[in-house]
Structures are given as structure tokens and as C-alpha cells.
Design an enzyme around this catalytic site. Structure first.
Site, PDB file in Angstrom:
ATOM      1  CB  CYS A  73      -0.954   0.314   0.893  1.00 39.20           C
ATOM      2  SG  CYS A  73      -2.214  -0.862   1.363  1.00 39.20           S
ATOM      3  CG  HIS A 134      -4.664  -3.983   0.754  1.00 38.05           C
ATOM      4  ND1 HIS A 134      -3.294  -4.448   0.999  1.00 38.05           N
ATOM      5  CD2 HIS A 134      -6.003  -5.177   1.466  1.00 38.05           C
ATOM      6  CE1 HIS A 134      -3.860  -5.339   1.754  1.00 38.05           C
ATOM      7  NE2 HIS A 134      -5.133  -5.811   2.011  1.00 38.05           N
ATOM      8  CG  HIS A 187       1.855  -8.506  -5.599  1.00 42.37           C
ATOM      9  ND1 HIS A 187       0.652  -9.295  -4.569  1.00 42.37           N
ATOM     10  CD2 HIS A 187       2.754  -9.256  -5.296  1.00 42.37           C
ATOM     11  CE1 HIS A 187       0.995 -10.188  -3.879  1.00 42.37           C
ATOM     12  NE2 HIS A 187       2.061 -10.448  -4.579  1.00 42.37           N
TER      13      HIS A 187
END
Length: 358
Positions: A73, A134, A187
């Protein structure tokens, strides 16, 4: 696309990617960090003729931290993360716990085996943060955001391929605890290998044999056959086709091929990149609607090795999940793990039909 390059406190490289004209803050990293391990090594498996990467320092890597401790983050409220900026669109940085490192070296390693060569684990491992949100998934990105990720993949593929000793660049995403993901923030990763991976070597060998026997291109013929059959095609656009392969190994598996013969992501033109972003988001959203919960998956780009001068490779993406039903996972049991001989519990045509319907 705008790229901003900076460094983290321990010397690792960090790059921010944003749309042209977008502001990209790149504050310094104020943390005190220990040096990154350079002890990775490669060992040659004489029975399979393959390199095995060994990185014992990865045993202590970050594992599923709480939301407030997420290292991917943006930094905020006095909490410093791997990304010092207070916001970002796409960020890519060198992994803090790399399997491969450009600084890798060996310290008196002697395995006492004449058939097992040992080399430094040279290469590079990068973490690709698709968004600062997130709680988002790749499927939640807009087409413009997804296109920026494609451009970032292209940028990194081109640059990493220029490193001396790198033979293959692999861009991928692993999603879901069931897959083995250690960070829940959306990710992916990029590996720059100092060798051609076993799967790619096998695909090249098969394509070479096919060309020698038939005089034709294997990838062209596979894509043409799937398009002609139609029963396993999920979607087709002006530049891409997505289908469940006829001999799929995984419970849910989709291959996405460009219709033009392309070897690597950087070779894609603007229209192909835009088209892929839209199609890929559609396929990911179908994956997430298949059951009540999002599918764990691996999304793997197959690109030509750096030294491929035979024209055997063809860029494509393989997307697959280990979930075989709403409450069951596909485990690699005896035949798969012991002999790499896959047994599938579902027919590809049935999976394709279900994905089309959702």
C-alpha cells in the site's frame, strides 16, 4: 506513459508508471533497511537437465500481514511501506526477498557432486503493484488502468531483456491464498531468468519438431483449429482470441492469443494493447462469476526467450485456476506431482460453455 525511476533505502530500484500528464510524487524512502540477500544460487539437476533456484533467505519473507501492515500500500500517516509515495497508479520495484539477484555471488559452496554444477543465482525479480487500492482485484481495473499495466509489462520486458546474462523474462500474477500468495494486495511479479525455463524449452522443442515434420507453424495451427471448431472459444475480438485448450490440464484454463504473430509484449501495437486490456478484464470477470467467490488463479505470459532466433515462439497468456468446483480444489496428487502426468476432472468443452454463459 510516464515512467519515474527512484531508489528505496536499501538500494533497490522502484519505478512508478502513470498516464502522460499525471503527477507522480516520488519522495525518498526514509526507512533503515538491512542489505538485500545476494546468496541465491542455481544447481543443475543432472537427471532432468534443468536449473533449480535456491534462495534460503526467502523462508523469512513477509507472509499475509494484516491490512494495516500491507507493504504494497502507499505510505501514509507515518507508516512507511515498500512504496514511499502517498499514492500511485502502477508501481514496480525489486523484490526484497528475491529468488534471483543481479548481485548474486557464491561463498565457498561445495555440494560434493561431480554432476551438479553450482552457479550464482543471477537475474532479477520484480514486484508489480497493479493499483494502490488494497481491496481491488485486477478485474476491478478500468480498461485504461489495465492498459497501463500492459505498457509497464512491455517496458520491463524490454529493459530486463537487455541485462547481460538474462535469457527469458516472465510476467505473471498469482492470486489467492490457495495458490500460495503471501500478500493479498493486488500484485504480480516479473522474473528475469539466466536460463530458458523448462516449460519454454519443451514448447520450443515441440514447435521445432512440428515445423520439421509439416513445414508449418504449430501456434498458428493450434489457434486456427480452435477458432474453426468454436466450441471452446470464450471470446474473440479484432486482435485476440480466448479459448479453453482442447487438452486443458487445469479445472478452469483459458489461453489468450494475439491473432497476429507476435513474440513478446513490447511488439504489441497500441490497438492490440487496448484490445487485450478489454478482453482480459472480461475473462477475469467471467472467472470471478463462475462461483460465489473469486477464483484463485495464475496468469502467465509466455514470451520468446531473449536468444530465440528460430521464430518458434509466439506470445500468449495462459490463465488457469486450481478450483474444480465451488468447494473443491484440484491438488497435484501422485500422477501429477510424481510423473507430471495430468488427470483432469472436467471436460474443456463444458468449462468453455460455462464461461460463455457467465
Amino acid at each position: 506513459m510516464k515512467r519515474t525511476r527512484t531508489r528505496l533505502a536499501d538500494g533497490r530500484e522502484l519505478l512508478y508508471f502513470a498516464a502522460d500528464g499525471e503527477a507522480v510524487p516520488a519522495p525518498p524512502d526514509p526507512r533503515q533497511l538491512p542489505p538485500v540477500s545476494t546468496a541465491s544460487q542455481l544447481r543443475w539437476d543432472p537427471l532432468l537437465g534443468e536449473w533449480v533456484m535456491m534462495a534460503s533467505h526467502r523462508q523469512n519473507r513477509t507472509f499475509m500481514p494484516a491490512r494495516d501492515d500491507c507493504p504494497l500500500c502507499p505510505s501514509s500517516d507515518g507508516r512507511q511501506t515498500e512504496i514511499p509515495a502517498p499514492e500511485y497508479t502502477v508501481a514496480i520495484f525489486e523484490n526484497r526477498f528475491p529468488s534471483l539477484s543481479t548481485g548474486a555471488h557464491l561463498d565457498d559452496v561445495d555440494v560434493r557432486h561431480p554432476l551438479v554444477d553450482v552457479r550464482p543465482g543471477y537475474g532479477r525479480c520484480e514486484v508489480v503493484c497493479f493499483t494502490s487500492d488494497h481491496n481491488a482485484r485486477f478485474a476491478d481495473l478500468t480498461p485504461e488502468q489495465a492498459r497501463l499495466v500492459v505498457d509497464a509489462w512491455a517496458d520491463r520486458t524490454a529493459e530486463l531483456s537487455e541485462l547481460d546474462g538474462v535469457e527469458q523474462v516472465f510476467c505473471f500474477e498469482s492470486r489467492g491464498r490457495e495458490i500460495g500468495v503471501t500478500l493479498s494486495h493486488p500484485h504480480g511479479q516479473i522474473y528475469a531468468y539466466p536460463f530458458v525455463t523448462p516449460r519454454t524449452r519443451r514448447m520450443l522443442d515441440v514447435a521445432r519438431d512440428y515445423r520439421e515434420r509439416t513445414g508449418r507453424d504449430l501456434h498458428d495451427d493450434v489457434v486456427a483449429a480452435e477458432r474453426d471448431a468454436g466450441v471452446r472459444v470464450i471470446a474473440e475480438t479484432a486482435h485476440w482470441v480466448a479459448f479453453v485448450p482442447a487438452a486443458a490440464r487445469w479445472p478452469v484454463e483459458v489461453h489468450i492469443h494475439p491473432l497476429r504473430r507476435v513474440r513478446t509484449i513490447p511488439e504489441l501495437d497500441d490497438a492490440e494493447r487496448d484490445d487485450f486490456a478489454t478482453l482480459y478484464l472480461d475473462i477475469l470477470r467471467r472467472f470471478d462469476r463462475l462461483y460465489d467467490a473469486p477464483l484463485p488463479y495464475i496468469s502467465a505470459w509466455h514470451q520468446a526467450p531473449v536468444g530465440d532466433d528460430e521464430g518458434l515462439s509466439r506470445l500468449h497468456l495462459q490463465l488457469f485456476s486450481i478450483r474444480r468446483s465451488a468447494d473443491k480444489l484440484k491438488y497435484l496428487a501422485g500422477s501429477e506431482s510424481g510423473m507430471h502426468a495430468f488427470i483432469t476432472d472436467v471436460l474443456p468443452e463444458d468449462v468453455a460453455q460455462r464461461l460463455r454463459e457467465v
